[in-house]
Motif scaffolding. Structure first.
Motif, PDB file in Angstrom:
ATOM      1  N   UNK A 117      -0.433  66.155  49.355  1.00 49.68           N
ATOM      2  CA  UNK A 117      -0.546  65.707  47.917  1.00 49.68           C
ATOM      3  C   UNK A 117       0.677  64.949  47.730  1.00 49.68           C
ATOM      4  N   UNK A 118       0.526  63.841  46.889  1.00 43.86           N
ATOM      5  CA  UNK A 118       1.502  62.798  46.425  1.00 43.86           C
ATOM      6  C   UNK A 118       2.308  63.728  45.499  1.00 43.86           C
ATOM      7  N   UNK A 119       3.666  63.667  46.022  1.00 40.36           N
ATOM      8  CA  UNK A 119       4.674  64.555  45.382  1.00 40.36           C
ATOM      9  C   UNK A 119       5.861  63.520  44.673  1.00 40.36           C
ATOM     10  N   UNK A 120       6.112  62.386  45.405  1.00 45.60           N
ATOM     11  CA  UNK A 120       7.104  61.335  45.060  1.00 45.60           C
ATOM     12  C   UNK A 120       6.907  60.001  45.409  1.00 45.60           C
ATOM     13  N   UNK A 121       7.624  59.218  44.849  1.00 50.02           N
ATOM     14  CA  UNK A 121       7.770  57.429  45.172  1.00 50.02           C
ATOM     15  C   UNK A 121       9.105  57.340  45.361  1.00 50.02           C
ATOM     16  N   UNK A 122       9.479  56.494  46.236  1.00 51.56           N
ATOM     17  CA  UNK A 122      10.680  55.808  46.339  1.00 51.56           C
ATOM     18  C   UNK A 122      10.817  54.389  46.132  1.00 51.56           C
ATOM     19  N   UNK A 123      11.375  53.684  45.313  1.00 55.57           N
ATOM     20  CA  UNK A 123      11.118  52.308  45.038  1.00 55.57           C
ATOM     21  C   UNK A 123      12.511  51.863  45.110  1.00 55.57           C
ATOM     22  N   UNK A 124      12.798  50.613  46.371  1.00 57.17           N
ATOM     23  CA  UNK A 124      13.906  49.890  46.250  1.00 57.17           C
ATOM     24  C   UNK A 124      13.690  48.415  45.994  1.00 57.17           C
ATOM     25  N   UNK A 125      14.678  47.858  45.446  1.00 51.18           N
ATOM     26  CA  UNK A 125      14.952  46.374  45.531  1.00 51.18           C
ATOM     27  C   UNK A 125      16.201  45.871  46.652  1.00 51.18           C
ATOM     28  N   UNK A 126      15.693  45.129  47.242  1.00 50.77           N
ATOM     29  CA  UNK A 126      16.496  44.553  48.502  1.00 50.77           C
ATOM     30  C   UNK A 126      16.283  43.095  48.996  1.00 50.77           C
ATOM     31  N   UNK A 127      17.130  42.638  49.594  1.00 43.76           N
ATOM     32  CA  UNK A 127      16.974  41.298  50.016  1.00 43.76           C
ATOM     33  C   UNK A 127      16.807  41.457  51.648  1.00 43.76           C
ATOM     34  N   UNK A 128      15.795  40.659  51.774  1.00 47.68           N
ATOM     35  CA  UNK A 128      15.297  40.368  53.369  1.00 47.68           C
ATOM     36  C   UNK A 128      15.157  38.932  53.539  1.00 47.68           C
ATOM     37  N   UNK A 129      15.603  38.649  54.824  1.00 41.28           N
ATOM     38  CA  UNK A 129      15.443  36.957  55.155  1.00 41.28           C
ATOM     39  C   UNK A 129      14.160  36.722  55.917  1.00 41.28           C
ATOM     40  N   UNK A 130      13.656  37.740  56.767  1.00 45.87           N
ATOM     41  CA  UNK A 130      12.490  37.518  57.448  1.00 45.87           C
ATOM     42  C   UNK A 130      11.511  38.791  57.546  1.00 45.87           C
ATOM     43  N   UNK A 131      10.394  38.867  58.279  1.00 48.25           N
ATOM     44  CA  UNK A 131       9.517  39.764  58.225  1.00 48.25           C
ATOM     45  C   UNK A 131      10.078  40.923  59.217  1.00 48.25           C
ATOM     46  N   UNK A 132      10.839  40.751  60.049  1.00 49.58           N
ATOM     47  CA  UNK A 132      11.568  41.898  60.897  1.00 49.58           C
ATOM     48  C   UNK A 132      12.478  42.782  59.882  1.00 49.58           C
ATOM     49  N   UNK A 133      13.088  41.996  58.973  1.00 50.02           N
ATOM     50  CA  UNK A 133      14.059  42.952  58.153  1.00 50.02           C
ATOM     51  C   UNK A 133      13.413  43.689  57.366  1.00 50.02           C
ATOM     52  N   UNK A 134      12.099  43.123  56.944  1.00 50.36           N
ATOM     53  CA  UNK A 134      11.183  44.015  55.815  1.00 50.36           C
ATOM     54  C   UNK A 134      10.798  45.202  56.716  1.00 50.36           C
ATOM     55  N   UNK A 135      10.325  44.846  57.823  1.00 52.18           N
ATOM     56  CA  UNK A 135       9.786  46.310  58.666  1.00 52.18           C
ATOM     57  C   UNK A 135      10.877  47.238  59.000  1.00 52.18           C
ATOM     58  N   UNK A 136      12.223  46.550  59.169  1.00 53.34           N
ATOM     59  CA  UNK A 136      13.105  47.734  59.218  1.00 53.34           C
ATOM     60  C   UNK A 136      13.575  48.425  57.950  1.00 53.34           C
ATOM     61  N   UNK A 137      13.468  47.693  56.938  1.00 55.77           N
ATOM     62  CA  UNK A 137      13.932  48.472  55.560  1.00 55.77           C
ATOM     63  C   UNK A 137      12.905  49.396  55.497  1.00 55.77           C
ATOM     64  N   UNK A 138      11.725  49.151  55.549  1.00 58.90           N
ATOM     65  CA  UNK A 138      10.353  50.308  55.541  1.00 58.90           C
ATOM     66  C   UNK A 138      10.755  51.386  56.113  1.00 58.90           C
ATOM     67  N   UNK A 139      11.073  50.946  57.531  1.00 63.27           N
ATOM     68  CA  UNK A 139      11.127  52.052  58.649  1.00 63.27           C
ATOM     69  C   UNK A 139      12.365  52.977  57.919  1.00 63.27           C
ATOM     70  N   UNK A 140      13.382  52.386  57.578  1.00 63.54           N
ATOM     71  CA  UNK A 140      14.516  53.180  57.156  1.00 63.54           C
ATOM     72  C   UNK A 140      14.321  54.027  56.003  1.00 63.54           C
ATOM     73  N   UNK A 141      13.309  53.568  55.114  1.00 69.04           N
ATOM     74  CA  UNK A 141      12.923  54.256  53.928  1.00 69.04           C
ATOM     75  C   UNK A 141      12.012  55.542  54.433  1.00 69.04           C
ATOM     76  N   UNK A 142      11.251  55.211  55.351  1.00 69.71           N
ATOM     77  CA  UNK A 142      10.411  56.191  55.829  1.00 69.71           C
ATOM     78  C   UNK A 142      11.101  57.404  56.377  1.00 69.71           C
TER      79      UNK A 142
END
Length: 617
Positions: A117-142
């Motif tokens: 059951x969906x219980x929470x949502x985490x939302x962050x505003x960050x800076x990413x230069x490329x796609x690799x940084x995006x995936x890294x940020x999502x992995x850290x959040x997960x």
């Protein structure tokens, strides 16, 4: 993922703070930790449903507003972006990364599920230069969301454990209270159980009587608790909760929006004690209140309030049933009447008010509107007279072609007897008359007076016998005396059989003259008088109405279909060719004009009068 693990802090202090999931600022601690794992994070938001009610609320925002008061406009715009991203994730229930217009900043939103059951949502505003940084940020959040999931899961387990414990307390209390045979014992057991489960020093139970709360029993039986001033303040505090029909805590929590004046006075009188009043409510009706009291070092919490409300809602109903069962019958009746009147004249219950208003209007209408008082009676059509056709002398049936139900005209042949034997007898008597006439003439010529008298007597006898036979022969042919309907008689299968004088062959009724036989119930016979009028509807002719006038009331009662009735006869005012003897229907005898309500309640009123006389005389 190894790179992520190596970048995460290994501080024991930080770990201990995260493990303390019951900390009141845990969400801010966790959000600050998450933002420290990602470079160049501008803002973050946690939206969760910790109560499992389906309503999501913002639990923490990073950075806190106090940290940056110079850019209120920028913060508002940033918060709006974070909220929109969280709403999209709540709708789609999947991770989302949304680039902003500058091409550098991104908003990442990650859903957290607990037991599917969906219980929470985490939302962050960050800076990413490329796609690799995006995936890294999502992995850290997960990775970091595992701590939030742990917090939510522990809250659910704690809530379930608390609910289970509360259910066991309620069931145990119900069993103990229900086991008592007397209400006084059950009430004392109730307050003692409440004090035990909520760890209170005093529990006071009161019930509402005549819209005022009256203290019934309490767990503290010391002399101090019985002082007049203390009893008065306690009653006022309980009345305060009763009037609001809401639980009242003192000291009042920050989220409580209720009147607490009486509770504050009682707390001051008792030395700043902690108080909690919980009303007893059943079907939107407040019938009592329970007040809890304990030391100021242990103020009542929200969990204490939930436990108290669960106990009062379920155990209180059992106690109230015992109280009602011990009340006298008149008290129970008055209480029910008062409840119904409060619902009728109080707020709510719109349909009940409309129904009662309509019934009052209908009753008023029928109480003022007059109507025709008619008496209904089962009715049968009979002939105005019933003529019997009988056998005039002993003989044999020669002709009979008609049967019951046939219509005949005046002079029509009904039946005929065989006259051959009578004719032979007539010829014999004619011969004897001729012989007596010759003997009479001879004796007269010879002047033999004795023979003259004998011959004359024999001649007269023969003449009388001939006249008798002539009359019988004339009566052998039976004809209809008037236009009639044959009501009974069927001789088709008796041709040639012997008939005895006086046997009924047919019964005739006039075809155009009728009378009505009505059977009026004994309860209404006193309303019937001669010359009253009415109307008749026959079962065979429901579309036609026939008027009549009463002609005779039979004073003798008879039993018909299990009811005692009186026979009333009437004459039709308008006859018709379609009427037949034997037709049945319902007649309405007009009596007078009366109020409709008296007409419709006449039977009930008469029955009640009879029963009253039967039992009371």
């Amino acid at each position: 993922m190894a790179e992520i693990h190596s970048s995460l802090p290994d501080s024991t202090q930080q770990l201990n703070r995260l493990l303390d999931t019951q900390h009141e600022n845990w969400h801010f601690i966790w959000l600050d930790w998450v933002c420290s794992q990602l470079p160049q994070v501008d803002g973050a938001l946690i939206v969760a449903d910790e109560s499992q009610s389906g309503q999501f609320h913002a639990l923490a925002v990073w950075p806190e507003v106090a940290e940056n008061n110079s850019g209120n406009a920028d913060n508002s715009h940033q918060d709006k972006l974070l909220q929109d991203a969280a709403e999209q994730t709540l709708i789609k229930k999947q991770p989302l990364i949304t680039p902003l217009n500058d091409g550098k900043h991104h908003i990442g939103s990650y859903p957290v599920f607990v037991e599917g059951k969906l219980s929470a949502v985490i939302t962050l505003m960050f800076t990413a230069q490329d796609e690799a940084q995006l995936h890294k940020a999502l992995a850290v959040i997960e990775y970091c969301s595992g701590w939030l999931e742990l917090r939510l899961a522990r809250n659910i387990l704690a809530t379930l454990a608390s609910d289970n414990e509360r259910q066991h307390i309620v069931i145990d209390s119900i069993a103990h209270v229900a086991s008592e045979n007397y209400f006084e014992h059950a009430a004392l057991r109730f307050v003692n159980l409440m004090g035990k489960h909520l760890n209170t020093e005093r529990v006071v139970l009161g019930f509402v009587k005549n819209d005022e709360l009256v203290i019934h029993s309490q767990s503290d039986s010391s002399e101090q608790s019985k002082k007049h001033e203390l009893v008065k303040l306690t009653t006022q505090a309980m009345q305060e909760a009763t009037d609001q029909q809401e639980s009242v805590l003192w000291p009042a929590p920050s989220d409580q929006n209720r009147i607490t004046q009486a509770h504050s006075k009682l707390a001051v009188e008792k030395g700043q004690r902690s108080l909690m009043s919980v009303p007893l409510i059943d079907k939107e009706l407040c019938y009592g209140t329970v007040l809890f009291e304990r030391s100021p070092e242990h103020p009542f919490t929200h969990q204490d309030q939930l436990t108290a409300e669960a106990l009062t809602n379920f155990v209180g109903v059992v106690l109230e049933e015992k109280r009602q069962s011990n009340l006298p019958l008149y008290s129970y009746f008055l209480r029910s009447l008062r409840n119904q009147l409060s619902r009728l004249f109080g707020s709510g219950y719109l349909m009940r008010k409309i129904t009662v208003f309509i019934l009052l209007l209908v009753s008023l209408f029928f109480s003022l509107m007059p109507g025709a008082y008619n008496i209904s009676a089962e009715t049968v059509i009979e002939g105005a007279e019933l003529r019997a056709i009988v056998v005039p002398f002993d003989g044999y049936l020669q002709t009979a072609d008609l049967r019951a139900g046939d219509s005949v005209q005046k002079g029509d042949l009904l039946a005929e007897l065989d006259t051959s034997e009578l004719r032979l007898q007539r010829m014999s008597w004619i011969s004897q008359q001729a012989t007596s006439m010759r003997q009479y003439e001879d004796a007269l010529a010879k002047q033999e007076l004795t023979k003259v008298q004998i011959s004359s007597a024999q001649r007269k006898r023969a003449q009388a016998e001939i006249e008798l036979l002539d009359y019988q022969i004339s009566q052998a042919t039976m004809v209809a005396p008037f236009n009639a309907l044959i009501v009974s008689g069927d001789l088709n299968q008796r041709i040639g059989s012997q008939l005895r004088q006086g046997d009924v062959l047919f019964e005739l009724s006039p075809s155009q003259r009728f009378r009505l036989a009505m059977y009026v119930d004994e309860f209404r016979i006193n309303d019937i008088n001669h010359a009253q009028t009415g109307r008749l509807v026959l079962a065979a002719l429901p579309d036609q109405k026939f008027s009549f006038t009463l002609t005779r009331i039979n004073p003798m009662a008879e039993v018909r279909d299990g009811a005692t009735v009186y026979r009333v006869e009437a004459e039709l005012n308008n006859s018709a060719d379609v009427l037949r003897v034997g037709l049945e229907g319902v007649a309405q005898i007009y009596v007078d004009q009366r109020l409709l309500i008296t007409i419709w309640t006449r039977s009930m009123v008469d029955w009640m009068k009879l029963q009253w006389w039967r039992f009371w005389g």
